[in-house]
Design a protein around this motif. Structure first.
Motif, PDB file in Angstrom:
ATOM      1  N   GLN A   1      93.649   9.271-108.547  1.00 52.96           N
ATOM      2  CA  GLN A   1      92.640   8.794-107.598  1.00 52.96           C
ATOM      3  C   GLN A   1      92.228   7.369-107.947  1.00 52.96           C
ATOM      4  O   GLN A   1      92.072   6.515-107.063  1.00 52.96           O
ATOM      5  N   GLN A   2      92.062   7.104-109.221  1.00 53.18           N
ATOM      6  CA  GLN A   2      91.656   5.767-109.649  1.00 53.18           C
ATOM      7  C   GLN A   2      92.753   4.741-109.383  1.00 53.18           C
ATOM      8  O   GLN A   2      92.481   3.615-108.951  1.00 53.18           O
TER       9      GLN A   2
ATOM     10  N   ALA B   1      86.428  12.706-104.207  1.00 54.10           N
ATOM     11  CA  ALA B   1      87.557  12.743-103.273  1.00 54.10           C
ATOM     12  C   ALA B   1      87.524  11.543-102.344  1.00 54.10           C
ATOM     13  O   ALA B   1      86.451  11.070-101.954  1.00 54.10           O
ATOM     14  N   LEU B   2      88.722  11.062-101.997  1.00 56.56           N
ATOM     15  CA  LEU B   2      88.898   9.937-101.076  1.00 56.56           C
ATOM     16  C   LEU B   2      89.958  10.292-100.041  1.00 56.56           C
ATOM     17  O   LEU B   2      90.881  11.055-100.322  1.00 56.56           O
ATOM     18  N   GLU B   3      89.826   9.697 -98.850  1.00 56.34           N
ATOM     19  CA  GLU B   3      90.857   9.805 -97.813  1.00 56.34           C
ATOM     20  C   GLU B   3      90.960   8.478 -97.078  1.00 56.34           C
ATOM     21  O   GLU B   3      89.992   7.736 -96.995  1.00 56.34           O
ATOM     22  N   SER B   4      92.131   8.204 -96.555  1.00 55.74           N
ATOM     23  CA  SER B   4      92.321   7.001 -95.745  1.00 55.74           C
ATOM     24  C   SER B   4      92.030   7.304 -94.278  1.00 55.74           C
ATOM     25  O   SER B   4      92.382   8.372 -93.768  1.00 55.74           O
TER      26      SER B   4
ATOM     27  N   VAL C   1      84.783   1.344-103.434  1.00 51.89           N
ATOM     28  CA  VAL C   1      85.849   1.950-102.622  1.00 51.89           C
ATOM     29  C   VAL C   1      86.205   1.011-101.473  1.00 51.89           C
ATOM     30  O   VAL C   1      85.355   0.692-100.651  1.00 51.89           O
ATOM     31  N   PRO C   2      87.464   0.558-101.408  1.00 57.03           N
ATOM     32  CA  PRO C   2      87.871  -0.381-100.363  1.00 57.03           C
ATOM     33  C   PRO C   2      88.313   0.343 -99.085  1.00 57.03           C
ATOM     34  O   PRO C   2      88.757   1.495 -99.129  1.00 57.03           O
TER      35      PRO C   2
ATOM     36  N   ALA D   1      94.872   0.209-106.359  1.00 54.45           N
ATOM     37  CA  ALA D   1      96.004  -0.335-105.608  1.00 54.45           C
ATOM     38  C   ALA D   1      95.573  -0.907-104.265  1.00 54.45           C
ATOM     39  O   ALA D   1      96.175  -1.873-103.767  1.00 54.45           O
ATOM     40  N   LEU D   2      94.504  -0.347-103.696  1.00 53.43           N
ATOM     41  CA  LEU D   2      94.023  -0.822-102.400  1.00 53.43           C
ATOM     42  C   LEU D   2      92.886  -1.828-102.535  1.00 53.43           C
ATOM     43  O   LEU D   2      92.304  -2.242-101.530  1.00 53.43           O
ATOM     44  N   GLY D   3      92.576  -2.235-103.787  1.00 55.88           N
ATOM     45  CA  GLY D   3      91.580  -3.292-103.999  1.00 55.88           C
ATOM     46  C   GLY D   3      90.242  -2.838-104.531  1.00 55.88           C
ATOM     47  O   GLY D   3      89.300  -3.640-104.601  1.00 55.88           O
ATOM     48  N   GLY D   4      90.120  -1.583-104.936  1.00 56.41           N
ATOM     49  CA  GLY D   4      88.865  -1.064-105.447  1.00 56.41           C
ATOM     50  C   GLY D   4      88.718  -1.215-106.955  1.00 56.41           C
ATOM     51  O   GLY D   4      89.584  -1.781-107.624  1.00 56.41           O
TER      52      GLY D   4
END
Length: 243
Positions: free
Chosen positions: A107-108, A193-196, A176-177, A113-116
């Motif tokens: 998750q990290q 938890a994260l989702e796009s 979170v980006p 990878a997306l800028g967070g």
């Protein structure tokens, strides 16, 4: 035909690649075909062409230099070559809109990878009283609650607003980006938890569903089944809109 799932691996003190068997077992149980990716591999584009999905696994701390910070005194062991490979691979896979599922460290890595950014050590970086996020119980047992965002993919898999998870970390997602959104939190506020909002299947969790799947935990089994189905080209697209 079973989808080919690339699973990231860790590096031991002798420089050898290793991976806990639970990850592969969970993918096999869900109907996928696991292939272990050696940490530090360089053929990123070739791997992207051949796999149907990427599972980012747990492990040591993420190198803070990857998200623009200097290492703090409480930072744990890092594996810079693993970080660089996994971040590059994650970017490549997401650019192709292929399914990605991140677990704990995964998750990290997804977030970075997306800028967070990442809290290097939650018990030093945060002033509030926190839960025990590095449990003393066996990893196959859940120990704290996660509250789920209604309408998220996770809420569909969990079949409810709250459920129990295991917890084996001292780092956690911070900033979170976009296009990621938070879909689960512990009761102390730690992001779980994260989702796009822009991809077919890009999600991550801070706990270890591969271990809980040994106990036939319903949410854990649903997570892996949903991921493998997305890698097969089936299932639904994104389930939650940005706010």
């Amino acid at each position: 035909m079973k989808p080919l799932i690339g699973i990231t691996s860790d590096i031991d003190e002798n420089g050898e690649t290793f991976l806990l068997a639970d990850y592969s077992r969970a993918i096999l149980k869900a109907g996928g075909l696991p292939v272990v990716l050696p940490a530090g591999l360089e053929d990123i584009d070739e791997i992207c062409k051949r796999i149907d999905g990427l599972l980012l696994t747990g492990g040591e701390d993420v190198n803070p230099l990857e998200f623009g910070e200097e290492p703090e005194s409480n930072l744990g062991k890092i594996a810079p070559e693993r970080d660089k490979m996994e971040i590059a691979l994650t970017k490549c896979v997401i650019e192709k809109d292929m399914p990605v599922f991140g677990i704990c460290r995964g998750q990290q890595v997804l977030n970075v990878a997306l800028g967070g950014t990442v809290y290097q050590h939650i018990y030093s970086d945060l002033e509030e009283t926190l839960l025990q996020h590095k449990q003393q119980a066996d990893r196959n047992y859940p120990t704290h609650t996660v509250e789920v965002k209604e309408g998220s993919r996770l809420s569909a898999y969990a079949e409810g607003k709250e459920f129990l998870v295991n917890s084996l970390h001292h780092q956690a997602v911070h900033d979170v980006p976009k296009p990621l959104v938070v879909t689960g939190k512990a009761k102390d506020g730690i992001i779980e938890a994260l989702e796009s909002t822009e991809h077919k299947f890009v999600m991550s969790v801070q706990w270890h569903p591969e271990a809980l799947s040994n106990r036939d935990d319903v949410t854990s089994l649903n997570l892996f089944k949903g991921f493998v189905e997305a890698c097969r080209g089936g299932g639904v697209g994104r389930m939650i809109d940005s706010e």
